[in-house]
Design a protein around this motif. Structure first.
Motif, PDB file in Angstrom:
ATOM      1  N   LYS A 131      11.828  14.377   3.991  1.00 24.42           N
ATOM      2  CA  LYS A 131      13.086  13.788   4.467  1.00 24.42           C
ATOM      3  C   LYS A 131      13.042  13.545   5.972  1.00 24.42           C
ATOM      4  CE  LYS A 131      15.288  12.965   0.889  1.00 24.42           C
ATOM      5  NZ  LYS A 131      15.413  11.572   0.501  1.00 24.42           N
ATOM      6  N   LEU A 132      12.463  14.477   6.719  1.00 22.24           N
ATOM      7  CA  LEU A 132      12.352  14.321   8.165  1.00 22.24           C
ATOM      8  C   LEU A 132      11.543  13.081   8.511  1.00 22.24           C
ATOM      9  CD1 LEU A 132      12.602  15.468  11.111  1.00 22.24           C
ATOM     10  CD2 LEU A 132      10.414  16.569  10.670  1.00 22.24           C
ATOM     11  N   LEU A 133      10.415  12.901   7.858  1.00 26.15           N
ATOM     12  CA  LEU A 133       9.570  11.759   8.169  1.00 26.15           C
ATOM     13  C   LEU A 133      10.108  10.460   7.574  1.00 26.15           C
ATOM     14  CD1 LEU A 133       6.071  13.408   8.046  1.00 26.15           C
ATOM     15  CD2 LEU A 133       7.425  12.799  10.023  1.00 26.15           C
ATOM     16  N   THR A 134      10.931  10.551   6.543  1.00 29.72           N
ATOM     17  CA  THR A 134      11.590   9.352   6.024  1.00 29.72           C
ATOM     18  C   THR A 134      12.642   8.874   7.017  1.00 29.72           C
ATOM     19  OG1 THR A 134      11.226  10.037   3.741  1.00 29.72           O
ATOM     20  CG2 THR A 134      12.931   8.400   4.108  1.00 29.72           C
ATOM     21  N   VAL A 135      13.413   9.801   7.569  1.00 25.21           N
ATOM     22  CA  VAL A 135      14.428   9.458   8.559  1.00 25.21           C
ATOM     23  C   VAL A 135      13.767   8.889   9.820  1.00 25.21           C
ATOM     24  CG1 VAL A 135      16.152  10.465  10.117  1.00 25.21           C
ATOM     25  CG2 VAL A 135      16.136  11.089   7.711  1.00 25.21           C
ATOM     26  N   GLN A 136      12.606   9.427  10.197  1.00 25.53           N
ATOM     27  CA  GLN A 136      11.890   8.937  11.372  1.00 25.53           C
ATOM     28  C   GLN A 136      11.231   7.579  11.132  1.00 25.53           C
ATOM     29  OE1 GLN A 136      11.758  10.328  14.433  1.00 25.53           O
ATOM     30  NE2 GLN A 136      13.153  11.924  13.748  1.00 25.53           N
ATOM     31  N   GLY A 137      11.129   7.165   9.864  1.00 30.40           N
ATOM     32  CA  GLY A 137      10.572   5.861   9.540  1.00 30.40           C
ATOM     33  C   GLY A 137       9.087   5.856   9.237  1.00 30.40           C
ATOM     34  N   PHE A 138       8.475   7.028   9.106  1.00 29.15           N
ATOM     35  CA  PHE A 138       7.042   7.091   8.811  1.00 29.15           C
ATOM     36  C   PHE A 138       6.757   6.917   7.326  1.00 29.15           C
ATOM     37  CE2 PHE A 138       7.481   9.702  12.656  1.00 29.15           C
ATOM     38  CZ  PHE A 138       6.794   8.862  13.511  1.00 29.15           C
ATOM     39  N   ILE A 139       7.749   7.211   6.523  1.00 28.39           N
ATOM     40  CA  ILE A 139       7.631   7.041   5.080  1.00 28.39           C
ATOM     41  C   ILE A 139       8.740   6.080   4.673  1.00 28.39           C
ATOM     42  CG2 ILE A 139       7.692   8.173   2.839  1.00 28.39           C
ATOM     43  CD1 ILE A 139       7.033  10.789   4.214  1.00 28.39           C
ATOM     44  N   PRO A 140       8.413   5.024   3.928  1.00 34.28           N
ATOM     45  CA  PRO A 140       9.484   4.140   3.462  1.00 34.28           C
ATOM     46  C   PRO A 140      10.413   4.885   2.499  1.00 34.28           C
ATOM     47  CG  PRO A 140       7.344   3.442   2.592  1.00 34.28           C
ATOM     48  CD  PRO A 140       7.104   4.607   3.487  1.00 34.28           C
ATOM     49  N   GLN A 141      11.625   4.393   2.359  1.00 30.24           N
ATOM     50  CA  GLN A 141      12.576   5.014   1.436  1.00 30.24           C
ATOM     51  C   GLN A 141      11.942   5.113   0.052  1.00 30.24           C
ATOM     52  OE1 GLN A 141      15.472   6.459   1.857  1.00 30.24           O
ATOM     53  NE2 GLN A 141      15.604   6.032   4.031  1.00 30.24           N
ATOM     54  N   GLN A 142      12.040   6.285  -0.528  1.00 30.87           N
ATOM     55  CA  GLN A 142      11.423   6.550  -1.824  1.00 30.87           C
ATOM     56  C   GLN A 142      12.487   6.609  -2.910  1.00 30.87           C
ATOM     57  OE1 GLN A 142       8.030   7.015  -2.116  1.00 30.87           O
ATOM     58  NE2 GLN A 142       7.805   6.673   0.075  1.00 30.87           N
ATOM     59  N   THR A 143      12.072   6.278  -4.123  1.00 27.99           N
ATOM     60  CA  THR A 143      12.954   6.490  -5.262  1.00 27.99           C
ATOM     61  C   THR A 143      12.943   7.976  -5.591  1.00 27.99           C
ATOM     62  OG1 THR A 143      11.204   6.192  -6.897  1.00 27.99           O
ATOM     63  CG2 THR A 143      12.372   4.204  -6.158  1.00 27.99           C
ATOM     64  N   PHE A 144      13.845   8.367  -6.455  1.00 31.13           N
ATOM     65  CA  PHE A 144      13.913   9.770  -6.854  1.00 31.13           C
ATOM     66  C   PHE A 144      12.599  10.223  -7.485  1.00 31.13           C
ATOM     67  CE2 PHE A 144      14.740  12.869 -10.245  1.00 31.13           C
ATOM     68  CZ  PHE A 144      15.209  13.925  -9.478  1.00 31.13           C
ATOM     69  N   PHE A 145      12.026   9.397  -8.345  1.00 33.50           N
ATOM     70  CA  PHE A 145      10.806   9.783  -9.045  1.00 33.50           C
ATOM     71  C   PHE A 145       9.595   9.808  -8.109  1.00 33.50           C
ATOM     72  CE2 PHE A 145      13.507   8.234 -12.530  1.00 33.50           C
ATOM     73  CZ  PHE A 145      13.567   9.411 -13.264  1.00 33.50           C
ATOM     74  N   THR A 146       9.558   8.899  -7.154  1.00 33.15           N
ATOM     75  CA  THR A 146       8.462   8.909  -6.185  1.00 33.15           C
ATOM     76  C   THR A 146       8.535  10.157  -5.314  1.00 33.15           C
ATOM     77  OG1 THR A 146       8.563   6.503  -6.143  1.00 33.15           O
ATOM     78  CG2 THR A 146       7.305   7.563  -4.413  1.00 33.15           C
ATOM     79  N   THR A 147       9.732  10.497  -4.882  1.00 37.78           N
ATOM     80  CA  THR A 147       9.917  11.716  -4.101  1.00 37.78           C
ATOM     81  C   THR A 147       9.525  12.935  -4.912  1.00 37.78           C
ATOM     82  OG1 THR A 147      11.730  10.687  -2.879  1.00 37.78           O
ATOM     83  CG2 THR A 147      11.588  13.087  -2.798  1.00 37.78           C
ATOM     84  N   LEU A 148       9.922  12.975  -6.165  1.00 37.73           N
ATOM     85  CA  LEU A 148       9.568  14.089  -7.039  1.00 37.73           C
ATOM     86  C   LEU A 148       8.052  14.185  -7.219  1.00 37.73           C
ATOM     87  CD1 LEU A 148      11.116  16.283  -8.541  1.00 37.73           C
ATOM     88  CD2 LEU A 148      11.058  14.827 -10.566  1.00 37.73           C
ATOM     89  N   LEU A 149       7.391  13.058  -7.345  1.00 37.67           N
ATOM     90  CA  LEU A 149       5.940  13.049  -7.488  1.00 37.67           C
ATOM     91  C   LEU A 149       5.258  13.558  -6.219  1.00 37.67           C
ATOM     92  CD1 LEU A 149       3.407  12.270  -9.127  1.00 37.67           C
ATOM     93  CD2 LEU A 149       3.547  10.031  -8.029  1.00 37.67           C
ATOM     94  N   LEU A 150       5.717  13.090  -5.067  1.00 34.03           N
ATOM     95  CA  LEU A 150       5.145  13.570  -3.805  1.00 34.03           C
ATOM     96  C   LEU A 150       5.361  15.065  -3.635  1.00 34.03           C
ATOM     97  CD1 LEU A 150       6.097  10.712  -1.316  1.00 34.03           C
ATOM     98  CD2 LEU A 150       3.848  11.222  -2.246  1.00 34.03           C
TER      99      LEU A 150
END
Length: 158
Positions: A131-150
């Motif tokens: 979430k920190l790196l998503t807010v910073q823009g290093f990771i594009p917005q993820q779907t729920f399932f992509t986040t769960l997989l990561l």
């Protein structure tokens, strides 16, 4: 020291154990070089070069954090779980009894509790970092399932 090295190479049991340790170290380095998908590596490298706190955190994760590899959490969740278990032995009489009075069987149970508690800590710490790196823009917005997989990959590698 030469005697020790000679003994390692002549004793089959010690040689096997030394090769296992070297193999595990190689596997650990290999895992630390596999990046999570969807990471902007150039922006991440720029961010780490300008932020000393994250450089410091990367040292503790075996550089898995700076490359944002699947082993980005390192031993952090296990250490957190171990500290919580140690504190709980001081707070809860049942845990204290298990740790101090039940001998080797109690210590094995404490060790098992620590390993099991590592899983939710790994999940929570991984979620926070993602979430920190998503807010910073290093990771594009993820779907729920992509986040769960990561999170599953990060938790399993820990």
């Amino acid at each position: 020291m030469q005697k020790t090295f000679k003994r390692v190479f002549t004793d089959a049991t010690l040689r096997r154990k030394a090769l296992i340790v070297l193999g595990l170290l190689a596997l650990t380095r290999l895992i630390a070089s596999v990046p999570l998908p969807g990471i902007d590596s150039a922006r991440l490298a720029e961010f780490f070069s300008s932020n000393q706190l994250f450089q410091y955190l990367s040292i503790f994760s075996g550089s898995g954090f700076s490359t944002f590899s699947i082993a980005l959490l390192g031993l952090g969740p296990y250490i957190t779980a171990s500290i919580l278990i140690q504190v709980s032995t001081m707070v809860f009489p049942q845990m204290k009894k298990l740790m101090h009075e039940e001998g080797e069987a109690g210590r094995k149970n404490i060790s098992q509790y620590t390993r099991v508690l590592t899983i939710p800590f790994s999940f929570l710490q991984g979620f926070g970092l993602l979430k920190l790196l998503t807010v910073q823009g290093f990771i594009p917005q993820q779907t729920f399932f992509t986040t769960l997989l990561l999170l599953a990959v990060v938790t399993a590698s820990t």
